[in-house]
Enzyme design. Structure first.
Site, PDB file in Angstrom:
ATOM      1  N   ARG A  56     -10.657  63.247 -37.099  1.00  0.00           N
ATOM      2  CA  ARG A  56      -9.519  62.629 -36.755  1.00  0.00           C
ATOM      3  C   ARG A  56      -8.295  63.303 -37.286  1.00  0.00           C
ATOM      4  O   ARG A  56      -7.326  62.850 -36.578  1.00  0.00           O
ATOM      5  CB  ARG A  56      -9.593  61.450 -37.451  1.00  0.00           C
ATOM      6  CG  ARG A  56     -10.639  60.307 -37.048  1.00  0.00           C
ATOM      7  CD  ARG A  56     -10.621  59.040 -37.632  1.00  0.00           C
ATOM      8  NE  ARG A  56     -11.570  58.188 -36.804  1.00  0.00           N
ATOM      9  CZ  ARG A  56     -12.870  57.808 -37.192  1.00  0.00           C
ATOM     10  NH1 ARG A  56     -13.257  58.313 -38.069  1.00  0.00           N
ATOM     11  NH2 ARG A  56     -13.566  56.865 -36.258  1.00  0.00           N
ATOM     12  N   LEU A  87     -17.108  69.304 -33.943  1.00  0.00           N
ATOM     13  CA  LEU A  87     -17.502  69.840 -35.291  1.00  0.00           C
ATOM     14  C   LEU A  87     -16.476  70.586 -35.813  1.00  0.00           C
ATOM     15  O   LEU A  87     -15.789  71.470 -35.024  1.00  0.00           O
ATOM     16  CB  LEU A  87     -18.778  70.727 -35.159  1.00  0.00           C
ATOM     17  CG  LEU A  87     -20.097  69.848 -34.313  1.00  0.00           C
ATOM     18  CD1 LEU A  87     -21.161  70.998 -34.460  1.00  0.00           C
ATOM     19  CD2 LEU A  87     -20.349  68.820 -35.539  1.00  0.00           C
ATOM     20  N   HIS A  88     -16.335  70.912 -37.073  1.00  0.00           N
ATOM     21  CA  HIS A  88     -15.282  71.604 -37.836  1.00  0.00           C
ATOM     22  C   HIS A  88     -16.266  72.376 -38.958  1.00  0.00           C
ATOM     23  O   HIS A  88     -17.234  72.165 -39.292  1.00  0.00           O
ATOM     24  CB  HIS A  88     -14.177  70.974 -38.204  1.00  0.00           C
ATOM     25  CG  HIS A  88     -14.456  69.450 -39.143  1.00  0.00           C
ATOM     26  ND1 HIS A  88     -15.183  69.563 -40.269  1.00  0.00           N
ATOM     27  CD2 HIS A  88     -14.256  68.371 -38.553  1.00  0.00           C
ATOM     28  CE1 HIS A  88     -15.251  68.228 -40.597  1.00  0.00           C
ATOM     29  NE2 HIS A  88     -14.727  67.469 -39.763  1.00  0.00           N
ATOM     30  N   HIS A 101     -18.474  70.228 -41.130  1.00  0.00           N
ATOM     31  CA  HIS A 101     -19.963  69.994 -40.541  1.00  0.00           C
ATOM     32  C   HIS A 101     -20.804  71.410 -40.963  1.00  0.00           C
ATOM     33  O   HIS A 101     -21.879  71.157 -41.164  1.00  0.00           O
ATOM     34  CB  HIS A 101     -19.890  69.709 -39.031  1.00  0.00           C
ATOM     35  CG  HIS A 101     -19.187  68.485 -38.750  1.00  0.00           C
ATOM     36  ND1 HIS A 101     -17.859  68.319 -38.005  1.00  0.00           N
ATOM     37  CD2 HIS A 101     -19.482  67.124 -38.717  1.00  0.00           C
ATOM     38  CE1 HIS A 101     -17.347  67.088 -37.981  1.00  0.00           C
ATOM     39  NE2 HIS A 101     -18.476  66.355 -38.307  1.00  0.00           N
ATOM     40  N   GLN A 119     -19.875  55.904 -47.657  1.00  0.00           N
ATOM     41  CA  GLN A 119     -20.948  56.195 -46.541  1.00  0.00           C
ATOM     42  C   GLN A 119     -22.035  56.703 -47.216  1.00  0.00           C
ATOM     43  O   GLN A 119     -23.503  56.488 -47.038  1.00  0.00           O
ATOM     44  CB  GLN A 119     -20.511  57.177 -45.441  1.00  0.00           C
ATOM     45  CG  GLN A 119     -21.635  57.414 -44.597  1.00  0.00           C
ATOM     46  CD  GLN A 119     -21.192  58.154 -43.225  1.00  0.00           C
ATOM     47  OE1 GLN A 119     -20.729  57.347 -42.455  1.00  0.00           O
ATOM     48  NE2 GLN A 119     -21.352  59.316 -43.194  1.00  0.00           N
ATOM     49  N   LEU A 126     -10.858  68.305 -44.158  1.00  0.00           N
ATOM     50  CA  LEU A 126     -11.125  68.463 -42.792  1.00  0.00           C
ATOM     51  C   LEU A 126     -11.901  67.082 -42.225  1.00  0.00           C
ATOM     52  O   LEU A 126     -12.513  66.443 -43.040  1.00  0.00           O
ATOM     53  CB  LEU A 126     -11.983  69.687 -42.508  1.00  0.00           C
ATOM     54  CG  LEU A 126     -11.605  71.022 -43.073  1.00  0.00           C
ATOM     55  CD1 LEU A 126     -12.433  72.047 -42.320  1.00  0.00           C
ATOM     56  CD2 LEU A 126     -10.039  71.200 -42.454  1.00  0.00           C
ATOM     57  N   SER A 127     -11.392  66.864 -41.067  1.00  0.00           N
ATOM     58  CA  SER A 127     -12.024  65.541 -40.281  1.00  0.00           C
ATOM     59  C   SER A 127     -11.765  65.819 -38.730  1.00  0.00           C
ATOM     60  O   SER A 127     -10.593  66.115 -38.570  1.00  0.00           O
ATOM     61  CB  SER A 127     -11.083  64.490 -40.964  1.00  0.00           C
ATOM     62  OG  SER A 127     -11.357  63.132 -40.154  1.00  0.00           O
ATOM     63  N   GLY A 148     -20.387  64.903 -33.618  1.00  0.00           N
ATOM     64  CA  GLY A 148     -19.608  66.097 -33.059  1.00  0.00           C
ATOM     65  C   GLY A 148     -18.282  66.207 -33.193  1.00  0.00           C
ATOM     66  O   GLY A 148     -17.899  65.945 -34.101  1.00  0.00           O
ATOM     67  N   LYS A 201     -16.836  63.725 -48.195  1.00  0.00           N
ATOM     68  CA  LYS A 201     -15.599  63.273 -47.767  1.00  0.00           C
ATOM     69  C   LYS A 201     -15.778  61.632 -47.535  1.00  0.00           C
ATOM     70  O   LYS A 201     -14.910  60.629 -48.003  1.00  0.00           O
ATOM     71  CB  LYS A 201     -15.087  63.414 -46.395  1.00  0.00           C
ATOM     72  CG  LYS A 201     -13.746  63.140 -46.188  1.00  0.00           C
ATOM     73  CD  LYS A 201     -13.026  63.923 -45.083  1.00  0.00           C
ATOM     74  CE  LYS A 201     -13.408  63.380 -43.803  1.00  0.00           C
ATOM     75  NZ  LYS A 201     -13.102  62.010 -43.509  1.00  0.00           N
TER      76      LYS A 201
HETATM   77  O1  PAF Z   1     -20.286  60.492 -40.740  1.00  0.00           O
HETATM   78  C1  PAF Z   1     -20.585  60.763 -39.504  1.00  0.00           C
HETATM   79  O2  PAF Z   1     -20.348  61.595 -38.831  1.00  0.00           O
HETATM   80  C2  PAF Z   1     -21.171  59.457 -39.042  1.00  0.00           C
HETATM   81  O3  PAF Z   1     -21.029  58.099 -39.579  1.00  0.00           O
HETATM   82  C3  PAF Z   1     -22.724  59.643 -39.084  1.00  0.00           C
HETATM   83  C4  PAF Z   1     -23.208  59.630 -40.396  1.00  0.00           C
HETATM   84  C5  PAF Z   1     -23.089  60.633 -38.154  1.00  0.00           C
HETATM   85  C6  PAF Z   1     -23.371  58.370 -38.371  1.00  0.00           C
HETATM   86  O4  PAF Z   1     -23.138  58.118 -37.054  1.00  0.00           O
END
Ligand code: PAF
Length: 282
Positions: free
Chosen positions: A189, A33-34, A37, A155, A186-187, A31, A151
């Site tokens: 955070r 969102l920017h 996303h 992950q 963009l993040s 969530g 980014k």
């Molecule tokens: O990248 C993210 O926003 C999170 O790490 C994810 C992949 C939704 C898992 O919670």
């Protein structure tokens, strides 16, 4: 767009899509969102007949002392953005719907090696939490394709590895980083940064660009990384790491051509990450 909070109606809605032979594209998010996303949603829209987004601030991927409680929760704004971007279904469960037992009792997915070092070194258990929730979402949604941002480079590598190792029948699509006009990736955070920190933040990307140019011109990698750390400190960052790896996150060798520079650095309490791909000279 329908918003579903519970697992049974989600399964029911998706069964209906599959009966119709529709291709399902998944965009997992936390969530707030920017445009980064929304680029994932746009990519999913191109690749699926039905776009399913998820919003879940996953407690399992936050360590002690991290920003789980402070993490911005902006469901109404997120719903409006997803709807406008062409999302069909939003799954936004409560924590108890996802983890009905205590987190300590929760079955976890661990992806060794590629989870270690870099962000995995600074955030122990983080990638087990990510791998667990993503595996769970793959089981719940059973998507044909799932989109993740580049980014979070490590992950994405962890998710590609878990899909390969567990033979999950889903295509993983990496979507390029979306940057502000001044280069900052963009993040969610970035919202933690005060005005002075926000003005400093693009120096992370600028530094990576400088290092990439030097490395592509044949500069020594140890010297270049030492120079990069000094530049980041001078700009006001406390770097967690700055590393050069192969595109698959292995250590670079004399034969490496496709490489990636990865950095995590703190500005005050806010931890920013970024990366830049490059081609090393022969
Ligand atoms: O990248 C993210 O926003 C999170 O790490 C994810 C992949 C939704 C898992 O919670």
């Amino acid at each position: 767009m329908r918003t579903l909070r519970e697992i049974p109606p989600l399964r029911e809605a998706l069964n209906e899509c599959r009966r119709r032979g529709q291709r399902v594209a998944l965009v997992p998010t936390m969530g707030n969102l920017h445009d980064g996303h929304l680029a994932l949603v746009a990519q999913a829209r191109r690749r699926g007949d039905v776009v399913v987004a998820t919003i879940f601030v996953n407690p399992l991927q936050f360590g002690a002392g991290e920003d789980l409680d402070a993490y911005p929760r902006t469901l109404a704004e997120d719903q409006a953005q997803l709807e406008a971007a062409g999302c069909d279904l939003l799954f936004a469960p409560a924590t108890t719907a996802v983890y009905p037992r205590s987190l300590a009792a929760q079955t976890r997915v661990c992806v060794p090696e590629v989870s270690e070092g870099l962000c995995g070194g600074d955030r122990p258990g983080h990638f087990d939490g990510v791998a667990t929730i993503v595996t769970m979402l793959f089981h719940l949604v059973q998507p044909d394709v799932a989109c993740f941002g580049e980014k979070d480079y490590q992950q994405l590598a962890v998710i590609r590895r878990l899909v390969a190792d567990l033979h999950v029948p889903v295509e993983i699509v990496g979507v390029p980083i979306v940057r502000a006009a001044d280069g900052l990736a963009l993040s969610s955070r970035n919202g933690y940064l005060d005005a002075a920190q926000r003005a400093t933040a693009p120096a992370l990307y600028r530094t990576l660009c400088t290092l990439r140019d030097a490395l592509e011109a044949g500069a020594d990698s140890d010297d270049t990384l030492a120079d990069g750390l000094a530049r980041l400190r001078e700009a006001g960052f406390a770097p967690d790491y700055l590393e050069l790896r192969t595109a698959d996150l292995e250590p670079v060798t004399a034969n490496t051509r496709d490489a990636v520079l990865l950095a995590a650095a703190r500005l005050g309490p806010t931890r920013l990450i970024d990366n830049l791909s490059l081609t090393l000279p022969r």
